[in-house]
Motif scaffolding. Sequence first.
Motif, mmCIF file in Angstrom:
data_model
loop_
_atom_site.group_PDB
_atom_site.id
_atom_site.type_symbol
_atom_site.label_atom_id
_atom_site.label_comp_id
_atom_site.label_asym_id
_atom_site.label_seq_id
_atom_site.Cartn_x
_atom_site.Cartn_y
_atom_site.Cartn_z
ATOM 1 N N UNK A 61 0.828 -1.203 0.000
ATOM 2 C CA UNK A 61 0.000 0.000 0.000
ATOM 3 C C UNK A 61 0.868 1.260 0.000
ATOM 4 N N UNK A 62 0.632 2.099 -0.983
ATOM 5 C CA UNK A 62 1.266 3.411 -1.071
ATOM 6 C C UNK A 62 0.306 4.419 -0.448
ATOM 7 N N UNK A 63 0.814 5.229 0.483
ATOM 8 C CA UNK A 63 -0.018 6.232 1.140
ATOM 9 C C UNK A 63 0.379 7.612 0.637
ATOM 10 N N UNK A 64 -0.629 8.359 0.195
ATOM 11 C CA UNK A 64 -0.418 9.745 -0.244
ATOM 12 C C UNK A 64 -1.397 10.628 0.504
ATOM 13 N N UNK A 65 -0.947 11.826 0.851
ATOM 14 C CA UNK A 65 -1.846 12.758 1.516
ATOM 15 C C UNK A 65 -1.720 14.126 0.872
ATOM 16 N N UNK A 66 -2.764 14.916 1.043
ATOM 17 C CA UNK A 66 -2.767 16.253 0.490
ATOM 18 C C UNK A 66 -4.021 16.981 0.908
ATOM 19 N N UNK A 67 -4.119 18.222 0.506
ATOM 20 C CA UNK A 67 -5.296 19.016 0.842
ATOM 21 C C UNK A 67 -6.531 18.524 0.106
ATOM 22 N N UNK A 68 -6.329 17.941 -1.069
ATOM 23 C CA UNK A 68 -7.452 17.317 -1.767
ATOM 24 C C UNK A 68 -6.963 16.089 -2.525
ATOM 25 N N UNK A 69 -7.923 15.295 -2.959
ATOM 26 C CA UNK A 69 -7.643 14.017 -3.610
ATOM 27 C C UNK A 69 -6.769 14.185 -4.849
ATOM 28 N N UNK A 70 -7.097 15.137 -5.705
ATOM 29 C CA UNK A 70 -6.381 15.311 -6.959
ATOM 30 C C UNK A 70 -4.906 15.635 -6.737
ATOM 31 N N UNK A 71 -4.631 16.509 -5.788
ATOM 32 C CA UNK A 71 -3.233 16.858 -5.497
ATOM 33 C C UNK A 71 -2.449 15.651 -4.992
ATOM 34 N N UNK A 72 -3.089 14.845 -4.170
ATOM 35 C CA UNK A 72 -2.399 13.687 -3.601
ATOM 36 C C UNK A 72 -2.179 12.584 -4.636
#
Length: 109
Positions: free
Chosen positions: A49-60
């Motif tokens: 599992x790769x985890x990405x975070x951001x202010x919104x889904x598209x950016x992440x």
Amino acid sequence: MSRAKGNLAEDKACRFLDEKGFIIVERNFYSRFGEIDIIATKDEVLHFVEVKSGLDYELAIQNITPTKISRLIKTAHVYMKKNGYENDFELDAIVVTPKKIEFIENITL
């Protein structure tokens, strides 16, 4: 993103997976090709599992590039060879935003 923010996102992702019935096997597995954030199992399938975070889904989600996926695949093969694992596996992603967590199964090139 800072390592601290990344760790918070990974902690949230682990809690999410645990609530969905996954068993966390390992976190932050490194090989010469890269890192896998979370390795978990469910129903006899190994999930990388790769985890990405951001202010919104598209950016992440934009940060999961073909190059990143290629490195994940190579690192997954290293993990499986090192641990003698020969069963089914898949590459997944979890996107953590301030308002929700989204699980994407079977990310591919």
